[in-house]
Design a protein around this motif. Structure first.
Motif, PDB file in Angstrom:
ATOM      1  N   TRP A 156      46.059  33.729  -4.638  1.00  0.00           N
ATOM      2  CA  TRP A 156      45.906  32.691  -5.665  1.00  0.00           C
ATOM      3  C   TRP A 156      46.503  31.357  -5.217  1.00  0.00           C
ATOM      4  O   TRP A 156      45.953  30.293  -5.505  1.00  0.00           O
ATOM      5  CB  TRP A 156      46.565  33.148  -6.966  1.00  0.00           C
ATOM      6  N   ILE A 157      47.613  31.424  -4.515  1.00  0.00           N
ATOM      7  CA  ILE A 157      48.201  30.181  -3.999  1.00  0.00           C
ATOM      8  C   ILE A 157      47.239  29.516  -3.020  1.00  0.00           C
ATOM      9  O   ILE A 157      47.018  28.289  -3.055  1.00  0.00           O
ATOM     10  CB  ILE A 157      49.557  30.477  -3.327  1.00  0.00           C
ATOM     11  N   SER A 158      46.630  30.324  -2.147  1.00  0.00           N
ATOM     12  CA  SER A 158      45.667  29.787  -1.174  1.00  0.00           C
ATOM     13  C   SER A 158      44.442  29.202  -1.882  1.00  0.00           C
ATOM     14  O   SER A 158      43.921  28.155  -1.484  1.00  0.00           O
ATOM     15  CB  SER A 158      45.224  30.889  -0.205  1.00  0.00           C
ATOM     16  N   LEU A 159      43.964  29.856  -2.940  1.00  0.00           N
ATOM     17  CA  LEU A 159      42.787  29.386  -3.678  1.00  0.00           C
ATOM     18  C   LEU A 159      43.049  28.026  -4.312  1.00  0.00           C
ATOM     19  O   LEU A 159      42.253  27.090  -4.176  1.00  0.00           O
ATOM     20  CB  LEU A 159      42.403  30.416  -4.746  1.00  0.00           C
ATOM     21  N   PHE A 160      44.186  27.905  -4.984  1.00  0.00           N
ATOM     22  CA  PHE A 160      44.494  26.623  -5.635  1.00  0.00           C
ATOM     23  C   PHE A 160      44.708  25.516  -4.610  1.00  0.00           C
ATOM     24  O   PHE A 160      44.277  24.369  -4.805  1.00  0.00           O
ATOM     25  CB  PHE A 160      45.746  26.766  -6.515  1.00  0.00           C
ATOM     26  N   THR A 161      45.362  25.853  -3.501  1.00  0.00           N
ATOM     27  CA  THR A 161      45.578  24.851  -2.450  1.00  0.00           C
ATOM     28  C   THR A 161      44.244  24.409  -1.856  1.00  0.00           C
ATOM     29  O   THR A 161      44.015  23.203  -1.614  1.00  0.00           O
ATOM     30  CB  THR A 161      46.477  25.433  -1.341  1.00  0.00           C
ATOM     31  N   SER A 162      43.340  25.368  -1.632  1.00  0.00           N
ATOM     32  CA  SER A 162      42.020  25.048  -1.053  1.00  0.00           C
ATOM     33  C   SER A 162      41.201  24.166  -1.986  1.00  0.00           C
ATOM     34  O   SER A 162      40.557  23.205  -1.554  1.00  0.00           O
ATOM     35  CB  SER A 162      41.251  26.340  -0.768  1.00  0.00           C
ATOM     36  N   LEU A 163      41.200  24.495  -3.267  1.00  0.00           N
ATOM     37  CA  LEU A 163      40.473  23.673  -4.251  1.00  0.00           C
ATOM     38  C   LEU A 163      41.018  22.256  -4.295  1.00  0.00           C
ATOM     39  O   LEU A 163      40.268  21.286  -4.384  1.00  0.00           O
ATOM     40  CB  LEU A 163      40.554  24.320  -5.636  1.00  0.00           C
ATOM     41  N   LEU A 164      42.353  22.157  -4.226  1.00  0.00           N
ATOM     42  CA  LEU A 164      42.978  20.830  -4.273  1.00  0.00           C
ATOM     43  C   LEU A 164      42.614  20.013  -3.044  1.00  0.00           C
ATOM     44  O   LEU A 164      42.202  18.834  -3.158  1.00  0.00           O
ATOM     45  CB  LEU A 164      44.498  20.987  -4.379  1.00  0.00           C
ATOM     46  N   VAL A 165      42.736  20.616  -1.849  1.00  0.00           N
ATOM     47  CA  VAL A 165      42.408  19.894  -0.611  1.00  0.00           C
ATOM     48  C   VAL A 165      40.926  19.543  -0.577  1.00  0.00           C
ATOM     49  O   VAL A 165      40.523  18.428  -0.188  1.00  0.00           O
ATOM     50  CB  VAL A 165      42.798  20.742   0.615  1.00  0.00           C
ATOM     51  N   SER A 166      40.076  20.483  -0.991  1.00  0.00           N
ATOM     52  CA  SER A 166      38.625  20.247  -0.997  1.00  0.00           C
ATOM     53  C   SER A 166      38.263  19.102  -1.944  1.00  0.00           C
ATOM     54  O   SER A 166      37.432  18.233  -1.619  1.00  0.00           O
ATOM     55  CB  SER A 166      37.887  21.522  -1.401  1.00  0.00           C
ATOM     56  N   SER A 167      38.878  19.081  -3.113  1.00  0.00           N
ATOM     57  CA  SER A 167      38.599  18.016  -4.091  1.00  0.00           C
ATOM     58  C   SER A 167      39.041  16.666  -3.571  1.00  0.00           C
ATOM     59  O   SER A 167      38.323  15.653  -3.696  1.00  0.00           O
ATOM     60  CB  SER A 167      39.320  18.327  -5.412  1.00  0.00           C
ATOM     61  N   ILE A 168      40.222  16.615  -2.972  1.00  0.00           N
ATOM     62  CA  ILE A 168      40.722  15.335  -2.449  1.00  0.00           C
ATOM     63  C   ILE A 168      39.840  14.845  -1.302  1.00  0.00           C
ATOM     64  O   ILE A 168      39.472  13.659  -1.229  1.00  0.00           O
ATOM     65  CB  ILE A 168      42.185  15.494  -1.987  1.00  0.00           C
ATOM     66  N   THR A 169      39.472  15.782  -0.398  1.00  0.00           N
ATOM     67  CA  THR A 169      38.627  15.399   0.747  1.00  0.00           C
ATOM     68  C   THR A 169      37.267  14.879   0.277  1.00  0.00           C
ATOM     69  O   THR A 169      36.782  13.827   0.728  1.00  0.00           O
ATOM     70  CB  THR A 169      38.413  16.614   1.667  1.00  0.00           C
ATOM     71  N   THR A 170      36.640  15.585  -0.650  1.00  0.00           N
ATOM     72  CA  THR A 170      35.324  15.170  -1.172  1.00  0.00           C
ATOM     73  C   THR A 170      35.430  13.856  -1.917  1.00  0.00           C
ATOM     74  O   THR A 170      34.550  12.984  -1.822  1.00  0.00           O
ATOM     75  CB  THR A 170      34.763  16.261  -2.109  1.00  0.00           C
ATOM     76  N   GLY A 171      36.506  13.675  -2.640  1.00  0.00           N
ATOM     77  CA  GLY A 171      36.699  12.432  -3.396  1.00  0.00           C
ATOM     78  C   GLY A 171      36.788  11.223  -2.488  1.00  0.00           C
ATOM     79  O   GLY A 171      36.189  10.170  -2.761  1.00  0.00           O
ATOM     80  N   PHE A 172      37.576  11.355  -1.415  1.00  0.00           N
ATOM     81  CA  PHE A 172      37.698  10.237  -0.480  1.00  0.00           C
ATOM     82  C   PHE A 172      36.372   9.950   0.227  1.00  0.00           C
ATOM     83  O   PHE A 172      35.982   8.793   0.416  1.00  0.00           O
ATOM     84  CB  PHE A 172      38.799  10.532   0.553  1.00  0.00           C
TER      85      PHE A 172
END
Length: 348
Positions: free
Chosen positions: A7-23
Protein backbone atom coordinates in the motif's frame (compact mmCIF):
# COMPACT_ATOMS: atom_id res chain seq x y z
CA UNK A 1 -3.23 -2.66 6.22
CA UNK A 2 -2.29 0.83 4.97
CA UNK A 3 1.17 0.47 6.51
CA UNK A 4 2.10 -2.61 4.44
CA UNK A 5 4.84 -2.27 1.75
CA UNK A 6 2.29 -2.83 -1.05
CA UNK A 7 0.00 0.00 0.00
CA UNK A 8 2.86 2.38 0.71
CA UNK A 9 4.30 1.63 -2.74
CA UNK A 10 0.87 2.13 -4.40
CA UNK A 11 0.30 5.54 -2.84
CA UNK A 12 3.86 6.63 -3.61
CA UNK A 13 3.50 5.49 -7.24
CA UNK A 14 0.19 7.31 -7.70
CA UNK A 15 1.69 10.47 -6.23
CA UNK A 16 4.82 10.36 -8.42
CA UNK A 17 2.76 9.46 -11.51
CA UNK A 18 0.34 12.35 -10.89
CA UNK A 19 3.12 14.87 -10.37
CA UNK A 20 5.02 13.66 -13.46
CA UNK A 21 1.90 13.78 -15.67
CA UNK A 22 0.94 17.17 -14.30
CA UNK A 23 4.29 18.73 -15.15
CA UNK A 24 4.38 17.15 -18.63
CA UNK A 25 0.88 18.45 -19.42
CA UNK A 26 2.31 21.98 -19.47
CA UNK A 27 4.76 21.09 -22.24
CA UNK A 28 3.22 22.09 -25.64
CA UNK A 29 4.76 19.26 -27.69
CA UNK A 30 3.42 16.50 -25.38
CA UNK A 31 0.19 14.79 -26.50
CA UNK A 32 -2.20 12.45 -24.64
CA UNK A 33 -0.44 9.29 -25.75
CA UNK A 34 2.86 10.55 -24.39
CA UNK A 35 1.19 11.57 -21.12
CA UNK A 36 -0.37 8.10 -20.81
CA UNK A 37 2.95 6.36 -21.43
CA UNK A 38 4.73 8.68 -18.96
CA UNK A 39 2.03 8.06 -16.33
CA UNK A 40 2.16 4.27 -16.76
CA UNK A 41 5.95 4.18 -16.85
CA UNK A 42 6.42 6.38 -13.77
CA UNK A 43 3.72 4.49 -11.88
CA UNK A 44 5.17 1.00 -12.38
CA UNK A 45 8.80 2.01 -12.04
CA UNK A 46 8.06 3.88 -8.80
CA UNK A 47 5.87 1.07 -7.49
CA UNK A 48 8.42 -1.70 -7.95
CA UNK A 49 11.35 0.41 -6.83
CA UNK A 50 9.53 1.57 -3.67
CA UNK A 51 8.19 -1.90 -2.95
CA UNK A 52 11.68 -3.39 -3.25
CA UNK A 53 13.24 -0.75 -0.99
CA UNK A 54 10.56 -0.95 1.72
CA UNK A 55 9.81 -4.66 1.66
CA UNK A 56 13.19 -6.23 1.07
CA UNK A 57 15.54 -3.70 2.60
CA UNK A 58 13.41 -2.37 5.48
CA UNK A 59 10.36 -4.42 6.42
CA UNK A 60 11.92 -7.84 5.99
CA UNK A 61 15.04 -6.98 7.98
CA UNK A 62 13.07 -5.21 10.68
CA UNK A 63 10.66 -8.14 10.95
CA UNK A 64 13.58 -10.54 11.34
CA UNK A 65 15.00 -8.42 14.17
CA UNK A 66 11.54 -8.20 15.72
CA UNK A 67 11.09 -11.97 15.45
CA UNK A 68 14.39 -12.49 17.27
CA UNK A 69 13.29 -10.15 20.04
CA UNK A 70 10.00 -12.03 20.25
CA UNK A 71 11.84 -15.30 20.75
CA UNK A 72 13.97 -13.75 23.47
CA UNK A 73 10.93 -12.34 25.19
CA UNK A 74 8.95 -15.56 24.95
CA UNK A 75 11.85 -17.41 26.55
CA UNK A 76 12.85 -14.83 29.12
CA UNK A 77 9.51 -13.28 30.03
CA UNK A 78 6.03 -14.70 30.31
CA UNK A 79 4.35 -12.72 27.49
CA UNK A 80 1.39 -14.02 25.51
CA UNK A 81 1.96 -14.73 21.82
CA UNK A 82 -1.34 -13.06 20.95
CA UNK A 83 0.06 -9.72 22.09
CA UNK A 84 3.30 -10.26 20.21
CA UNK A 85 1.66 -11.19 16.91
CA UNK A 86 -0.59 -8.15 16.52
CA UNK A 87 -0.23 -6.47 13.12
CA UNK A 88 1.56 -3.18 13.70
CA UNK A 89 4.06 -1.11 11.78
CA UNK A 90 7.30 -3.10 12.25
CA UNK A 91 9.33 0.06 12.84
CA UNK A 92 7.04 0.97 15.73
CA UNK A 93 7.04 -2.62 16.93
CA UNK A 94 10.80 -2.75 16.80
CA UNK A 95 11.16 0.51 18.67
CA UNK A 96 8.66 -0.55 21.31
CA UNK A 97 10.10 -4.03 21.78
CA UNK A 98 13.68 -2.80 21.98
CA UNK A 99 12.64 -0.16 24.52
CA UNK A 100 10.77 -2.75 26.59
CA UNK A 101 13.59 -5.26 26.35
CA UNK A 102 16.24 -2.71 27.33
CA UNK A 103 14.03 -1.53 30.19
CA UNK A 104 13.62 -5.08 31.48
CA UNK A 105 17.33 -5.75 31.24
CA UNK A 106 18.12 -2.46 32.97
CA UNK A 107 15.81 -3.43 35.81
CA UNK A 108 17.62 -6.76 36.08
CA UNK A 109 21.00 -5.00 36.11
CA UNK A 110 19.80 -2.57 38.80
CA UNK A 111 18.48 -5.49 40.85
CA UNK A 112 21.78 -7.35 40.50
CA UNK A 113 23.68 -4.25 41.60
CA UNK A 114 21.35 -3.84 44.57
CA UNK A 115 21.79 -7.50 45.51
CA UNK A 116 25.56 -7.19 45.19
CA UNK A 117 25.55 -4.21 47.57
CA UNK A 118 23.28 -6.13 49.92
CA UNK A 119 25.54 -9.20 49.74
CA UNK A 120 28.60 -7.14 50.67
CA UNK A 121 26.80 -5.44 53.53
CA UNK A 122 25.35 -8.74 54.73
CA UNK A 123 28.76 -10.46 54.74
CA UNK A 124 30.28 -7.51 56.57
CA UNK A 125 27.49 -7.57 59.18
CA UNK A 126 27.69 -11.34 59.65
CA UNK A 127 31.48 -11.18 60.01
CA UNK A 128 31.20 -8.43 62.60
CA UNK A 129 28.43 -10.16 64.57
CA UNK A 130 30.28 -13.49 64.58
CA UNK A 131 33.63 -11.92 65.40
CA UNK A 132 32.45 -10.24 68.60
CA UNK A 133 31.37 -13.33 70.62
CA UNK A 134 34.14 -15.51 69.15
CA UNK A 135 36.88 -13.05 70.14
CA UNK A 136 35.33 -12.57 73.57
CA UNK A 137 35.14 -16.31 74.29
CA UNK A 138 38.62 -16.78 72.82
CA UNK A 139 40.05 -14.12 75.11
CA UNK A 140 38.51 -15.61 78.23
CA UNK A 141 39.68 -19.15 77.36
CA UNK A 142 43.26 -18.04 76.60
CA UNK A 143 43.34 -16.09 79.86
CA UNK A 144 42.36 -19.25 81.70
CA UNK A 145 45.00 -21.27 79.86
CA UNK A 146 47.65 -18.68 80.70
CA UNK A 147 47.19 -19.23 84.43
CA UNK A 148 43.84 -17.89 85.57
CA UNK A 149 42.70 -21.47 86.24
CA UNK A 150 44.80 -21.41 89.42
CA UNK A 151 42.35 -18.95 90.99
CA UNK A 152 38.93 -20.65 91.33
CA UNK A 153 37.03 -17.36 91.66
CA UNK A 154 38.56 -15.82 88.53
CA UNK A 155 38.27 -19.12 86.65
CA UNK A 156 34.55 -19.38 87.39
CA UNK A 157 33.91 -15.77 86.41
CA UNK A 158 35.79 -16.12 83.13
CA UNK A 159 34.11 -19.44 82.30
CA UNK A 160 30.71 -17.85 82.83
CA UNK A 161 31.65 -14.96 80.53
CA UNK A 162 32.96 -17.36 77.88
CA UNK A 163 29.76 -19.42 78.14
CA UNK A 164 27.65 -16.26 77.78
CA UNK A 165 29.55 -15.27 74.62
CA UNK A 166 29.12 -18.75 73.15
CA UNK A 167 25.40 -18.73 74.03
CA UNK A 168 25.09 -15.46 72.11
CA UNK A 169 26.93 -17.02 69.18
CA UNK A 170 24.58 -20.01 69.26
CA UNK A 171 21.51 -17.72 69.19
CA UNK A 172 22.97 -15.74 66.29
CA UNK A 173 23.67 -18.87 64.23
CA UNK A 174 20.20 -20.29 64.93
CA UNK A 175 18.58 -16.99 63.89
CA UNK A 176 20.64 -16.96 60.70
CA UNK A 177 19.55 -20.51 59.89
CA UNK A 178 15.87 -19.71 60.53
CA UNK A 179 16.04 -16.51 58.48
CA UNK A 180 17.71 -18.33 55.58
CA UNK A 181 15.16 -21.15 55.68
CA UNK A 182 12.20 -18.77 55.80
CA UNK A 183 13.52 -16.65 52.92
CA UNK A 184 14.25 -19.63 50.68
CA UNK A 185 10.98 -21.37 51.53
CA UNK A 186 12.73 -24.41 53.06
CA UNK A 187 10.50 -24.08 56.12
CA UNK A 188 7.00 -25.15 55.17
CA UNK A 189 4.26 -23.45 57.12
CA UNK A 190 1.83 -25.84 58.80
CA UNK A 191 -1.45 -23.97 58.81
CA UNK A 192 -4.22 -24.71 61.26
CA UNK A 193 -6.79 -23.05 63.50
CA UNK A 194 -5.69 -22.07 67.02
CA UNK A 195 -6.61 -19.69 69.82
CA UNK A 196 -4.13 -16.83 69.66
CA UNK A 197 -5.32 -15.46 73.01
CA UNK A 198 -4.24 -18.70 74.65
CA UNK A 199 -0.89 -18.41 72.85
CA UNK A 200 -0.43 -14.84 74.14
CA UNK A 201 -1.06 -16.02 77.70
CA UNK A 202 1.53 -18.79 77.29
CA UNK A 203 4.11 -16.28 76.01
CA UNK A 204 3.37 -13.96 78.92
CA UNK A 205 4.19 -16.85 81.28
CA UNK A 206 7.45 -17.57 79.41
CA UNK A 207 8.57 -13.95 79.60
CA UNK A 208 7.26 -13.26 83.10
CA UNK A 209 10.65 -13.41 84.80
CA UNK A 210 12.22 -11.10 82.24
CA UNK A 211 9.33 -8.64 82.64
CA UNK A 212 9.56 -8.78 86.45
CA UNK A 213 13.27 -7.85 86.36
CA UNK A 214 12.28 -4.55 84.74
CA UNK A 215 8.99 -4.29 86.62
CA UNK A 216 7.17 -4.35 83.28
CA UNK A 217 3.46 -5.12 83.25
CA UNK A 218 2.16 -7.49 80.56
CA UNK A 219 -1.46 -6.89 79.57
CA UNK A 220 -3.82 -8.21 76.90
CA UNK A 221 -6.94 -6.47 75.64
CA UNK A 222 -9.89 -6.64 75.69
CA UNK A 223 -9.92 -8.02 79.20
CA UNK A 224 -13.26 -9.78 78.76
CA UNK A 225 -12.06 -11.68 75.69
CA UNK A 226 -12.44 -15.45 76.18
CA UNK A 227 -10.99 -16.75 72.90
CA UNK A 228 -9.72 -15.43 69.56
CA UNK A 229 -9.25 -17.98 66.79
CA UNK A 230 -6.92 -17.42 63.84
CA UNK A 231 -5.59 -19.53 60.96
CA UNK A 232 -1.86 -19.95 60.56
CA UNK A 233 1.29 -21.77 61.65
CA UNK A 234 1.09 -21.67 65.44
CA UNK A 235 4.79 -22.41 66.00
CA UNK A 236 5.99 -19.67 63.63
CA UNK A 237 3.45 -17.12 64.84
CA UNK A 238 4.55 -17.91 68.39
CA UNK A 239 8.05 -16.92 67.27
CA UNK A 240 6.63 -13.65 65.90
CA UNK A 241 4.86 -12.79 69.15
CA UNK A 242 7.84 -13.77 71.33
CA UNK A 243 10.15 -11.54 69.27
CA UNK A 244 7.82 -8.55 69.41
CA UNK A 245 6.89 -8.88 73.09
CA UNK A 246 10.47 -9.65 74.14
CA UNK A 247 11.71 -6.56 72.24
CA UNK A 248 9.04 -4.44 73.91
CA UNK A 249 10.30 -5.60 77.31
CA UNK A 250 14.02 -5.28 76.51
CA UNK A 251 13.90 -1.89 74.80
CA UNK A 252 11.05 -0.39 76.83
CA UNK A 253 11.45 1.59 80.01
CA UNK A 254 11.62 0.28 83.57
CA UNK A 255 8.21 0.19 85.28
CA UNK A 256 6.70 0.17 81.82
CA UNK A 257 3.80 -1.64 80.20
CA UNK A 258 3.47 -3.96 77.21
CA UNK A 259 -0.03 -4.36 75.77
CA UNK A 260 -1.17 -7.05 73.31
CA UNK A 261 -4.50 -6.07 71.78
CA UNK A 262 -6.65 -8.46 69.72
CA UNK A 263 -9.35 -6.88 67.58
CA UNK A 264 -11.77 -9.11 65.67
CA UNK A 265 -12.66 -7.74 62.25
CA UNK A 266 -14.80 -9.09 59.41
CA UNK A 267 -12.51 -11.78 57.99
CA UNK A 268 -9.32 -11.05 59.91
CA UNK A 269 -7.99 -10.50 63.39
CA UNK A 270 -5.86 -7.44 64.10
CA UNK A 271 -2.95 -8.03 66.49
CA UNK A 272 -1.32 -5.02 68.12
CA UNK A 273 1.79 -5.08 70.33
CA UNK A 274 2.37 -1.73 72.02
CA UNK A 275 4.77 -0.42 74.64
CA UNK A 276 5.27 2.91 76.38
CA UNK A 277 9.04 2.94 75.96
CA UNK A 278 11.41 5.58 74.57
CA UNK A 279 10.20 5.09 70.99
CA UNK A 280 12.08 4.90 67.69
CA UNK A 281 13.13 7.96 65.65
CA UNK A 282 10.99 8.40 62.53
CA UNK A 283 13.97 8.32 60.17
CA UNK A 284 14.91 4.85 61.45
CA UNK A 285 11.48 3.23 61.23
CA UNK A 286 11.81 2.13 57.56
CA UNK A 287 15.01 0.23 58.36
CA UNK A 288 14.16 -1.68 61.54
CA UNK A 289 13.18 -4.83 59.59
CA UNK A 290 16.57 -5.00 57.87
CA UNK A 291 18.98 -7.72 58.92
CA UNK A 292 21.33 -6.68 61.73
CA UNK A 293 19.89 -3.16 61.89
CA UNK A 294 19.90 -1.91 65.46
CA UNK A 295 18.28 1.35 66.51
CA UNK A 296 20.39 1.78 69.66
CA UNK A 297 23.59 -0.23 69.38
CA UNK A 298 24.74 0.58 72.91
CA UNK A 299 21.38 -0.53 74.29
CA UNK A 300 21.53 -3.70 72.17
CA UNK A 301 24.93 -4.62 73.59
CA UNK A 302 23.56 -4.13 77.08
CA UNK A 303 20.42 -6.28 76.72
CA UNK A 304 21.59 -8.63 73.96
CA UNK A 305 20.04 -9.36 70.59
CA UNK A 306 21.20 -10.44 67.14
CA UNK A 307 19.42 -7.80 65.07
CA UNK A 308 17.64 -10.55 63.10
CA UNK A 309 14.42 -10.86 65.09
CA UNK A 310 12.35 -8.33 63.18
CA UNK A 311 13.63 -9.59 59.83
CA UNK A 312 12.41 -13.07 60.80
CA UNK A 313 9.07 -11.61 61.94
CA UNK A 314 8.59 -9.85 58.61
CA UNK A 315 9.26 -12.99 56.54
CA UNK A 316 7.04 -15.23 58.67
CA UNK A 317 4.16 -12.78 58.33
CA UNK A 318 4.78 -12.49 54.58
CA UNK A 319 4.34 -16.26 54.40
CA UNK A 320 0.93 -15.70 56.03
CA UNK A 321 0.00 -13.07 53.39
CA UNK A 322 0.30 -10.41 56.06
CA UNK A 323 2.42 -7.31 56.49
CA UNK A 324 3.57 -5.68 59.70
CA UNK A 325 3.27 -1.96 60.27
CA UNK A 326 5.01 0.11 62.90
CA UNK A 327 4.36 3.55 64.34
CA UNK A 328 6.37 5.21 67.07
CA UNK A 329 6.64 8.45 69.00
CA UNK A 330 9.67 9.53 70.97
CA UNK A 331 9.08 9.12 74.74
CA UNK A 332 5.58 7.78 74.00
CA UNK A 333 6.20 4.26 72.79
CA UNK A 334 6.08 1.97 69.76
CA UNK A 335 3.16 0.11 68.19
CA UNK A 336 3.42 -2.94 65.89
CA UNK A 337 0.32 -4.05 63.98
CA UNK A 338 -0.41 -7.02 61.72
CA UNK A 339 -3.43 -9.06 60.64
CA UNK A 340 -4.14 -12.79 60.52
CA UNK A 341 -6.94 -14.60 58.75
CA UNK A 342 -9.77 -16.20 60.66
CA UNK A 343 -10.18 -19.97 60.28
CA UNK A 344 -12.21 -21.10 57.25
CA UNK A 345 -15.82 -21.87 58.15
CA UNK A 346 -15.43 -25.57 57.45
CA UNK A 347 -12.80 -25.93 60.18
CA UNK A 348 -13.88 -23.09 62.47
Amino acid sequence: MFLSPRWISLFTSLLVSSITTGFLSFVPEVNLAMLFIAAIGSFFSTFFFTFYIIDLLVFKEVNQIYASIQKLKIRDFDISRKTLLKSVNPLKKLNREISNYVSKKQEEIDELKRMEIFRREFLADVSHELKTPIFAAQGFVHTLIDGALEDPVIAERFLKKAAKSLDGLDILVRDLVVLSQVETGDIKMIFGAFDILELVKEIFEQLENKANKRNTTLVYKPKDLRACWVYGDKQRLSQVLINLIDNAIKYGRDNGKVVVELNTENKKVEIVIEDNGPGIPQEQLPRIFERFYKVDKSRTREVGGTGLGLAIVKHILNAHDSTINVTSKIDKGTRFTFHLAKPPKEIA
